[in-house]
Design an enzyme around this catalytic site. Structure first.
Site, PDB file in Angstrom:
ATOM      1  N   ASP A 130      -4.286  -0.897   2.203  1.00 54.96           N
ATOM      2  CA  ASP A 130      -4.235  -0.430   3.679  1.00 54.96           C
ATOM      3  C   ASP A 130      -2.842  -0.161   3.821  1.00 54.96           C
ATOM      4  OD1 ASP A 130      -6.772  -1.473   3.411  1.00 54.96           O
ATOM      5  OD2 ASP A 130      -6.733  -3.004   4.989  1.00 54.96           O
ATOM      6  N   HIS A 147      -4.203  -2.826  -5.147  1.00 51.68           N
ATOM      7  CA  HIS A 147      -5.487  -2.556  -6.144  1.00 51.68           C
ATOM      8  C   HIS A 147      -5.151  -1.374  -6.753  1.00 51.68           C
ATOM      9  CE1 HIS A 147      -8.036  -5.544  -3.987  1.00 51.68           C
ATOM     10  NE2 HIS A 147      -7.352  -5.599  -3.165  1.00 51.68           N
ATOM     11  N   SER A 160       5.416  -3.629   2.961  1.00 53.97           N
ATOM     12  CA  SER A 160       6.287  -2.721   1.940  1.00 53.97           C
ATOM     13  C   SER A 160       5.862  -1.610   1.607  1.00 53.97           C
ATOM     14  CB  SER A 160       6.950  -3.697   0.966  1.00 53.97           C
ATOM     15  OG  SER A 160       8.146  -2.959   0.542  1.00 53.97           O
TER      16      SER A 160
END
Length: 272
Positions: free
Chosen positions: A80, A138, A241
């Site tokens: 995200d 992921h 980050s």
């Protein structure tokens, strides 16, 4: 041994605070305040009060798995995040943001010099995870992992003011470089970039990594038979980050826009 940079000291102190379990009533207040201040959408997660530390809230897992597209050629977002830039790798350069080029050989480090040449003419994409985002990462596609290098560094913020004004921000900051190969033998690199208040960058398949620590020299690891499927969890940031994806020419076709908000599982291009 080189003196620890002040950004690392600040981040370590914040990390200790975030990892400390306070009495329930205080912890509930801390968590609720963070959710409100940052505007977290908790609809896919547990109740904020259920997390025993602020760090547990940062690194929260999804309560229900997101759907992965059935099309095997779909390139997905592994996070995200906000797409801060993307484009073509030209003359060994990529961009941290429009107008701010840097050398990818310096970013990748000495253990991945050949990889910097292999991805010339290929694509790069930058994904910025803000403090309010889901912090786990992921795999964007199925990749065989060849090697990983932890490169210690500073922990400057990776927000827009610094992206626009600090030259070689990604190169100065601590990072983890993961060299991979797709099923057609094409090179990809995933680079995790640390930032201020990121106490750790966790990689689930490499427990020897200790970021924001006393380590001052790069540490390199290789793998013989390690393949991660598209959508597989491979770690998390303890705060927000940036993740960078570099791909060999012709391997992927990005279909994103600068300042586009993406979520893990969204289609962001296709694999050729």
């Amino acid at each position: 041994m080189a003196k620890r940079h002040y950004t690392s000291a600040i981040s370590a102190a914040f990390g200790k605070f975030a990892s400390k379990p306070f009495p329930s009533i205080i912890q509930h207040m801390i968590n609720a305040t963070y959710v409100k201040l940052m505007g977290l959408d908790m609809s896919e997660f547990r109740d904020p009060a259920s997390y025993k530390t602020l760090n547990a809230l940062f690194t929260r897992a999804l309560e229900k798995a997101r759907e992965i597209p059935q099309d095997p050629s779909a390139l997905i977002s592994g996070v995200d995040a906000l797409v801060t830039d993307y484009g073509e790798i030209t003359s060994g350069k990529a961009y941290q943001i429009k107008g701010m080029a840097y050398g990818i050989a310096e970013l990748f480090g000495e253990h991945h010099r050949a990889a910097a040449e292999w991805v010339e003419g290929g694509a790069f994409m930058n994904f910025y995870l803000s403090p309010k985002d889901y912090h786990r990462y992921h795999m964007p596609m199925t990749l065989k992992i060849h090697s990983l290098t932890h490169i210690p560094g500073k922990l400057y913020p990776v927000n827009f003011p610094l992206l626009r004004n600090k030259k070689d921000l990604f190169i100065e900051n601590e990072r983890v470089v993961i060299e991979c190969e797709d099923d057609k033998g094409r090179m990809h690199l995933l680079v995790l970039v640390g930032a201020l208040n990121v106490g750790k960058m966790v990689v689930t398949f490499e427990p020897r990594i200790r970021t924001n620590s006393e380590i001052r020299e790069p540490r390199h690891y290789t793998y013989e038979d390690l393949t991660l499927e598209r959508g597989a969890l491979f770690g998390w940031f303890e705060m927000g980050s940036t993740i960078l994806h570099f791909a060999q020419k012709g391997a992927i076709v990005p279909q994103v826009a600068i300042n586009q908000k993406v979520k893990f599982g969204d289609v962001i291009g296709h694999v050729r």
